[in-house]
Design a protein around this motif. Structure first.
Motif, PDB file in Angstrom:
ATOM      1  N   TYR A 263       0.831  -1.195   0.000  1.00  0.00           N
ATOM      2  CA  TYR A 263       0.000   0.000   0.000  1.00  0.00           C
ATOM      3  C   TYR A 263       0.878   1.263   0.000  1.00  0.00           C
ATOM      4  N   LEU A 280      -7.609   4.452  -9.569  1.00  0.00           N
ATOM      5  CA  LEU A 280      -8.372   3.275  -9.139  1.00  0.00           C
ATOM      6  C   LEU A 280      -7.712   1.985  -9.617  1.00  0.00           C
ATOM      7  N   SER A 281      -7.171   2.026 -10.838  1.00  0.00           N
ATOM      8  CA  SER A 281      -6.492   0.840 -11.354  1.00  0.00           C
ATOM      9  C   SER A 281      -5.224   0.543 -10.559  1.00  0.00           C
ATOM     10  N   GLN A 284      -5.804  -1.204  -7.128  1.00  0.00           N
ATOM     11  CA  GLN A 284      -6.140  -2.628  -7.128  1.00  0.00           C
ATOM     12  C   GLN A 284      -4.898  -3.505  -6.948  1.00  0.00           C
ATOM     13  N   GLU A 288      -4.130  -7.448  -5.383  1.00  0.00           N
ATOM     14  CA  GLU A 288      -3.907  -8.372  -6.491  1.00  0.00           C
ATOM     15  C   GLU A 288      -2.458  -8.854  -6.536  1.00  0.00           C
ATOM     16  N   TYR A 296      -2.450  -5.013 -12.501  1.00  0.00           N
ATOM     17  CA  TYR A 296      -2.641  -3.634 -12.055  1.00  0.00           C
ATOM     18  C   TYR A 296      -1.363  -3.026 -11.473  1.00  0.00           C
ATOM     19  N   LYS A 321      -5.837 -17.248  -5.118  1.00  0.00           N
ATOM     20  CA  LYS A 321      -7.239 -16.838  -5.097  1.00  0.00           C
ATOM     21  C   LYS A 321      -8.180 -18.032  -4.964  1.00  0.00           C
ATOM     22  N   TYR A 328      -9.103 -13.779   0.558  1.00  0.00           N
ATOM     23  CA  TYR A 328      -9.150 -12.765  -0.508  1.00  0.00           C
ATOM     24  C   TYR A 328     -10.402 -11.903  -0.362  1.00  0.00           C
ATOM     25  N   LYS A 332     -10.423  -7.941   0.707  1.00  0.00           N
ATOM     26  CA  LYS A 332     -11.012  -7.004  -0.240  1.00  0.00           C
ATOM     27  C   LYS A 332     -11.978  -6.064   0.470  1.00  0.00           C
ATOM     28  N   GLU A 336     -11.279  -1.967   1.075  1.00  0.00           N
ATOM     29  CA  GLU A 336     -12.195  -1.284   0.154  1.00  0.00           C
ATOM     30  C   GLU A 336     -12.290   0.206   0.438  1.00  0.00           C
ATOM     31  N   ILE A 339      -9.247   2.439  -0.754  1.00  0.00           N
ATOM     32  CA  ILE A 339      -8.888   2.564  -2.169  1.00  0.00           C
ATOM     33  C   ILE A 339     -10.034   3.146  -2.986  1.00  0.00           C
ATOM     34  N   THR A 340     -10.950   3.845  -2.328  1.00  0.00           N
ATOM     35  CA  THR A 340     -11.947   4.599  -3.074  1.00  0.00           C
ATOM     36  C   THR A 340     -11.272   5.822  -3.702  1.00  0.00           C
TER      37      THR A 340
END
Length: 590
Positions: A263, A280-281, A284, A288, A296, A321, A328, A332, A336, A339-340
């Motif tokens: 992060y 946003l990409s 992710q 991932e 990403y 995954k 996972y 997520k 969430e 990462i808005t």
């Protein structure tokens, strides 16, 4: 020097140090404003900076300089749980262009003179006139928003400066305090309806009336400190890793550590993203990448550029995954809200509060937290010394302070101060070098590897079954899948290292640029790995450094044994209560 003499000398020094501190803060502010205007001229061809400095812009608020500052509060008492009982606290505004402090505010809840008076007199008696240190009566936790508000107002009214953006931690109290009141907002917007907001339950309600900014001042905007946001992410991840086996869904401390670092690498590259879709990409990639999907990932991921054959050759550890689907899905949901697009924009500015934290750490050296300086002028004097040395340097500060005190600096005192100043300058230069930062990173990863080795050793000990004479065999299996204890392998003797020889002077014992016979004597030798080359941008250099660390992190395996504490983080045991306030921030309750 006895106790009474020290107090008398301190009373003599305090006004001089305070006057020099204010002079230094004004000097830093002038440099910050000069960089903001950047030789801009008005309609008459006069420099706006010159007009601001002379005070000719006081009646023209539209021409006021609009600065970006960072702030972070510090209290003069050790933290203990969620107690807010410190007797004092200080707050600084640091300009993001010069990276120097431009304003300060100190609050104290105690005065030694008043205390001494009431020990011998009734509470109803009036204290004789004196320079009272006490200037705050509220709770210690509420000092920060009040201090930021006072600095904001003072810069506008006294210096004709608008603090347009404030970089701070995710503290909703500061944002609530530095707003117009509801009545002022309705007057400004020519409305009869109170401002609305969305609370934590998703309902639209009237905004709480906590704003105290006067109506003739604009409201500032706020951005989050990326380092503090990283800590908030880590707090959620480490809390999950600390749960019991059924609740944490195979989450380990290694997972928490790696995701937190990912992060941080992603956030560092956000300032180079131009559109919301790119942000946003990029966000992710935090999750991932951990599950071996690199679609990403940015430039901080080298595995993205490798072929399948190259990936198979290298031993890396990733989650699946398929096998770790529950983990996972859970992660997520945890990541969430971080990462808005709104949360990403708050940390995509490229600024931070590192200077504030560095100054706070330095102040804690000269004003230790195990002692109370709040009831005298000692605290303001010590903080002033730190701010002056930070701006002027050690030698220049003492030269000016001696001049203001009308004292003659003797040769031995000058020599001693000069040596201290030289050592400080060298230490600062060494700390900024890329090689020093690389060594710190390598030290961090070496410690992780040591913890991993200890974890594997302890796990083997626990898997060994009891047998007669097991203590003679070492007590554990060398093979993790075997139940038969075996003897420990004898320790290997450390091989002798080959002598270090300088390739230029051909002598043993050194291989540096400190020899006069070396070509790079007195210069920085060229980097061997060739990471930093001419023509590379700052973005490429940052990405290369992050990629190198990601490669090291991906080589650290996971340990599902919950009894093994192989990774440690300050976020795991943090008592910082700002995490609660950050929840309010993301739900719109500010």
């Amino acid at each position: 020097m006895n106790k009474r003499s020290f107090g008398i000398i301190q009373q003599r020094l305090a006004p001089v140090v305070e006057s020099l501190t204010q002079k230094v803060l004004l000097l830093n502010l002038e440099k910050e404003v000069e960089m903001y205007y950047n030789n801009e001229l008005d309609e008459d061809g006069v420099l706006l900076f010159a007009k601001w400095k002379s005070g000719d812009l006081q009646n023209n608020p539209d021409k006021y300089p609009r600065l970006i500052t960072s702030t972070d509060m510090a209290w003069q008492q050790r933290a203990c749980g969620k107690q807010c009982n410190s007797c004092s606290g200080h707050c600084l505004f640091v300009g993001q262009r010069t990276r120097k402090p431009i304003a300060k505010q100190i609050y104290s809840k105690s005065c030694s003179y008043c205390k001494a008076f009431y020990r011998k007199h009734q509470i109803t008696e009036q204290v004789p006139p004196h320079e009272c240190i006490k200037n705050y009566d509220g709770s210690s936790g509420s000092i920060e928003p009040v201090a930021v508000l006072q600095m904001y107002i003072a810069l506008y009214d006294e210096r004709s400066v608008v603090v347009e953006r404030i970089i701070t931690d995710d503290d909703s109290t500061i944002k609530a305090k530095l707003k117009w009141s509801n009545q002022t907002w309705m007057t400004k917007n020519n409305s009869n309806v109170q401002p609305r907001m969305i609370n934590s339950k998703g309902n639209e309600v009237a905004r709480p009336d906590h704003g105290e900014i006067p109506g003739h001042m604009p409201e500032p905007s706020f951005d989050a400190d990326p380092n503090h946001r990283k800590k908030l992410v880590g707090k959620q991840l480490w809390a999950l890793a600390a749960k019991n086996v059924k609740e944490k869904k195979t989450m380990t401390k290694c997972d928490a550590m790696r995701l937190q670092r990912y992060y941080s690498f992603m956030a560092r590259q956000l300032k180079y993203k131009k559109t919301d879709a790119e942000m946003l990409s990029a966000a992710q990639a935090v999750l991932e990448h951990h599950f071996d999907c690199h679609d990403y990932c940015g430039d901080w991921c080298l595995r993205k550029q490798q072929t399948n054959d190259q990936r198979k050759e290298q031993k890396k550890f990733y989650r699946s995954k398929t096998d770790d689907k529950d983990l996972y899905d859970y992660l997520k949901g945890v990541l969430e809200r971080f990462i808005t697009i709104e949360a990403l924009k708050e940390i995509a500015h490229g600024y931070d509060t590192l200077v504030n934290e560095s100054l706070n750490n330095t102040i804690s050296w000269v004003a230790p937290k195990n002692k109370v300086y709040a009831s005298t002028v000692s605290l303001a004097c010590r903080i002033g010394i730190v701010l002056c040395i930070n701006t002027l340097g050690t030698m220049e500060y003492y030269r000016q302070i001696f001049e203001l005190l009308e004292m003659v600096m003797t040769d031995d005192v000058r020599y001693y101060i000069q040596q201290v100043s030289i050592a400080r300058d060298k230490r600062n230069v060494r700390g900024r070098k890329k090689d020093t930062k690389i060594k710190r990173s390598e030290k961090f990863h070496n410690k992780l590897k040591e913890h991993t080795k200890v974890a594997k050793k302890e796990r083997k000990k626990r898997r060994g079954q009891y047998k007669t004479g097991i203590g003679m065999d070492g007590g554990y299996d060398s093979d993790a899948d075997s139940d038969t204890p075996t003897t420990q392998a004898p320790k290997k003797k450390r091989a002798k290292r080959a002598p270090v020889i300088c390739p230029l002077c051909k002598k043993k014992g050194h291989k540096t640029n400190k020899s006069k016979k070396c070509e790079y004597y007195g210069k920085d030798p060229p980097r061997i790995d060739g990471e930093e080359q001419d023509g590379q941008t700052l973005q490429q250099l940052e990405a290369a450094a992050d990629a190198k660390e990601v490669e090291q992190l991906d080589c650290i395996g996971f340990d599902d044994d919950s009894d093994v504490l192989e990774f440690f983080s300050a976020d795991e045991y943090s008592t910082d209560n700002n995490a609660a306030s950050s929840d309010d921030e993301h739900t719109g309750t500010t």
